[in-house]
Scaffold this motif. Structure first.
Motif, short mmCIF file in Angstrom:
data_model
loop_
_atom_site.label_atom_id
_atom_site.label_comp_id
_atom_site.label_asym_id
_atom_site.label_seq_id
_atom_site.Cartn_x
_atom_site.Cartn_y
_atom_site.Cartn_z
N SER A 1 -6.13 10.24 3.33
CA SER A 1 -4.98 10.68 4.12
C SER A 1 -5.38 11.10 5.53
N GLY A 2 -6.51 11.78 5.64
CA GLY A 2 -6.95 12.23 6.97
C GLY A 2 -7.23 11.07 7.89
N PHE A 3 -7.89 10.08 7.35
CA PHE A 3 -8.22 8.89 8.11
C PHE A 3 -6.96 8.16 8.57
N ILE A 4 -5.99 8.06 7.67
CA ILE A 4 -4.74 7.38 8.01
C ILE A 4 -4.03 8.09 9.15
N ILE A 5 -3.97 9.41 9.05
CA ILE A 5 -3.29 10.18 10.09
C ILE A 5 -3.95 9.95 11.45
N GLU A 6 -5.29 9.94 11.44
CA GLU A 6 -6.04 9.70 12.68
C GLU A 6 -5.74 8.31 13.25
N ARG A 7 -5.85 7.31 12.39
CA ARG A 7 -5.65 5.92 12.83
C ARG A 7 -4.25 5.71 13.39
N LEU A 8 -3.25 6.30 12.74
CA LEU A 8 -1.88 6.03 13.15
C LEU A 8 -1.54 6.67 14.49
N LYS A 9 -2.40 7.59 14.91
CA LYS A 9 -2.17 8.16 16.24
C LYS A 9 -2.27 7.07 17.31
N ILE A 10 -3.10 6.06 17.04
CA ILE A 10 -3.22 4.93 17.96
C ILE A 10 -1.88 4.23 18.14
N THR B 1 1.60 13.02 9.50
CA THR B 1 1.24 14.23 8.75
C THR B 1 2.29 14.61 7.71
N GLN B 2 3.54 14.71 8.19
CA GLN B 2 4.61 15.15 7.29
C GLN B 2 4.85 14.18 6.15
N ILE B 3 4.95 12.91 6.51
CA ILE B 3 5.26 11.89 5.49
C ILE B 3 4.17 11.87 4.43
N ILE B 4 2.93 11.90 4.88
CA ILE B 4 1.83 11.85 3.91
C ILE B 4 1.82 13.08 3.02
N GLY B 5 2.12 14.23 3.61
CA GLY B 5 2.22 15.45 2.82
C GLY B 5 3.26 15.30 1.72
N SER B 6 4.42 14.78 2.09
CA SER B 6 5.48 14.60 1.10
C SER B 6 5.08 13.58 0.04
N ILE B 7 4.39 12.52 0.49
CA ILE B 7 3.97 11.50 -0.47
C ILE B 7 3.03 12.10 -1.50
N LEU B 8 2.05 12.85 -1.01
CA LEU B 8 1.04 13.38 -1.92
C LEU B 8 1.66 14.33 -2.95
N SER B 9 2.59 15.17 -2.51
CA SER B 9 3.16 16.11 -3.47
C SER B 9 4.11 15.41 -4.42
N ALA B 10 4.87 14.43 -3.89
CA ALA B 10 5.77 13.68 -4.78
C ALA B 10 4.98 12.89 -5.81
N ASP B 11 3.86 12.35 -5.36
CA ASP B 11 3.05 11.54 -6.27
C ASP B 11 2.41 12.39 -7.35
N GLU B 12 1.98 13.58 -6.94
CA GLU B 12 1.41 14.52 -7.89
C GLU B 12 2.43 14.82 -8.99
N LYS B 13 3.64 15.13 -8.56
CA LYS B 13 4.72 15.43 -9.53
C LYS B 13 4.99 14.23 -10.41
N ARG B 14 5.01 13.07 -9.77
CA ARG B 14 5.33 11.85 -10.50
C ARG B 14 4.32 11.62 -11.62
N ARG B 15 3.06 11.84 -11.32
CA ARG B 15 2.03 11.55 -12.31
C ARG B 15 2.07 12.53 -13.47
N GLN C 1 8.73 5.56 -2.78
CA GLN C 1 8.86 4.25 -2.16
C GLN C 1 9.45 4.39 -0.75
N ASP C 2 10.51 5.17 -0.66
CA ASP C 2 11.17 5.37 0.63
C ASP C 2 10.22 5.97 1.65
N LEU C 3 9.33 6.83 1.17
CA LEU C 3 8.38 7.46 2.09
C LEU C 3 7.28 6.48 2.51
N VAL C 4 6.74 5.78 1.52
CA VAL C 4 5.60 4.91 1.79
C VAL C 4 5.96 3.80 2.78
N VAL C 5 7.17 3.26 2.65
CA VAL C 5 7.54 2.16 3.55
C VAL C 5 7.74 2.63 4.98
#
Length: 425
Positions: free
Chosen positions: A11-20, A26-40, A101-105
């Motif tokens: 996630s850290g790497f993605i956030i850095e790269r997308l700055k380009i 940051t926010q989207i990835i945070g939401s993804i990680l917590s939603a995914d945790e719950k999902r699993r 899905q909505d977040l990842v896209v």
RNA sequence: GGAGAGAUGGCCGAGUGGUCGAAGGCGCACGCCUGGAAAGCGUGUACCCUGCGUGAAGCGGGGUCGAGGGUUCGAAUCCCUCUUUCUCCGCCA
């Protein structure tokens, strides 16, 4: 679409790269990680309940078989309880999956490390130029003035038949179009591309597969009654040939090319700077598509850039090749080269081709995978595509750069295809 | 557009309510056999999610028999809708 696994682990790497790409993830990835945790967690519970239900069902069958119907009834009652709870959890799970899905896209593809940072076209990187820009000449005209009154490319007639942006090509202009298409396809064949003729209407799954849906729906023409879309580029049907496919690595690289008309609504992007052939609702294009092993997809990109360059060179048009900066790149691309041709009549550079490596971004959505020889696991392939080439702006470039008084000379390579060496106005 | 019959793993093809992710065959991979090959024999051969394990090997759970819904304790098997293929009729470039 970025793989969920990558988001979880980098996630850290993605956030850095997308700055380009000037994208704050940051926010989207945070939401993804917590939603995914719950999902699993949820999925584990659901799976365990399901397992219990399966066991009970088996037992009930056995009980009936040996005639213990009372015990069977008791067991049935237990399944009712579990099922009700299970149903609720499943609803929650479905909602979470949708949310994920909505977040990842929403996350764009990661730019390659060679992509320059930047916001606008001014920050793009000039790679090289070629050809010769014609001497300035006050008599030189933009193509719409040059052809005015000849009917060769009749915009008004197109309005009568269809609407703005649907010109009618007549006589030598029509033949020039046909010549260019054949020329491009013959060159592509020589360069090792396999010719395909795909449908020019696609279904929703295909439009989703290459990312036209959900966000770019407004850019496509749609047949409401059938739920089909007119393609904005042959990339859509050709790339979708590989949707849900698992290739073996010895089938790679796949190199396809297709000529198709392309349809774009270009909603809201009309303006005075897009006169004549510069922007159309319908135009013709030969598209090249590659499916590559991740290890050599950038070789494929270079190969495609060199191939497109050879086309522009053969046509004798002055051009420049540009590597797009993060801010100017498309959502799905990891690296894009644009080709611009100088249109001497307008005194402007016109984009005639865009060649991109999407790495596994498209492949993930398409479920396009391959397997290395002797390997058990499948991996996402890399997809690439480029225009080779789009006709209207090439025609504009030819008309404007090759005008000599009342004649437009044809480049040498096209004469066998056109059957004439000049257009007399 | 009307009528009927289908859709099962890479392919062919069984399977009409429970022990079926699915018989059998072909193909493929590996091994044995062989001087080498064929034949023969043996083993293996879908994908996705998920738990333990190092994201290896391995083991376990869940899901997927065109797609989606339903009935049932339990569905490849029953019902509904859609998609699609084939046959016949109609229409047609």
């Amino acid at each position: 679409m970025l793989p969920l696994k990558l988001i979880q682990e980098q996630s850290g790497f993605i956030i850095e790269r997308l700055k380009i790409k000037n994208f704050d993830a940051t926010q989207i990835i945070g939401s993804i990680l917590s939603a995914d945790e719950k999902r699993r967690t949820l999925q584990t519970r659901i799976d365990m309940q399901q397992s219990d239900l399966n066991n009970l069902a088996r037992e009930i069958g056995q009980l009936y078989k040996v005639g213990k119907s009372q015990e069977a009834e008791l067991a049935k009652n237990r399944t009712f309880e579990i099922k009700e709870d299970n149903r609720l959890l499943k609803e929650e799970h479905t909602a979470l999956e949708q949310q994920l899905q909505d977040l990842v896209v929403q996350l764009p593809n990661l730019p390659h490390e060679l992509v320059p940072a930047g916001r606008t076209a001014d920050d793009n990187l000039l790679i090289r130029t070629g050809g010769v820009i014609p001497e300035p000449d006050p008599d030189r005209k933009p193509h719409w003035d040059l052809l005015a009154g000849t009917g060769l490319i009749d915009f008004e007639l197109g309005v009568k038949l269809t609407g703005a942006g649907f010109p009618v090509y007549q006589r030598e202009a029509a033949r020039l179009q046909r010549a260019l298409i054949n020329f491009f396809l013959d060159q592509g064949l020589k360069a090792g591309f396999t010719e395909v003729q795909p449908p020019i209407m696609v279904n929703e799954d295909s439009a989703y597969g290459t990312g036209q849906l959900p966000d770019k729906e407004a850019q496509m023409y749609r047949s409401e009654a059938d739920g089909l879309y007119l393609i904005p580029t042959a990339e859509v049907p050709v790339t979708n040939i590989f949707r849900d496919e698992i290739l073996s690595s010895d089938q790679l690289p796949v190199k396809y090319m297709a000529y198709t008309p392309c349809f774009r609504r270009e909603a809201g992007s009309w303006g005075s700077h897009v006169r004549g052939l510069n922007r159309l609702h319908q135009f013709d294009k030969v598209e090249i598509v590659q499916v590559r092993h991740p290890d050599n997809s950038y070789e494929g990109l270079e190969e495609m850039v060199n191939y497109v360059e050879s086309l522009v060179n053969l046509l004798g048009l002055p051009y420049r090749i540009i590597r797009l900066c993060g801010g100017d790149m498309s959502f799905t691309s990891a690296m894009t080269y644009d080709f611009e041709v100088y249109a001497a009549g307008q005194g402007r550079w016109l984009e005639v081709s865009s060649v991109s490596n999407f790495e596994s971004f498209q492949a993930n959505r398409l479920k396009l995978r391959f397997r290395d020889k002797g390997d058990k696991k499948t991996r996402l392939a890399h997809t690439l595509n480029g225009s080779a080439l789009a006709l209207p702006r090439i025609v504009a470039g030819l008309l404007e750069n090759y005008q000599h008084g009342n004649e437009i000379l044809m480049p040498e390579v096209l004469i066998p295809y056109t059957g004439f060496d000049r257009i007399r106005l």
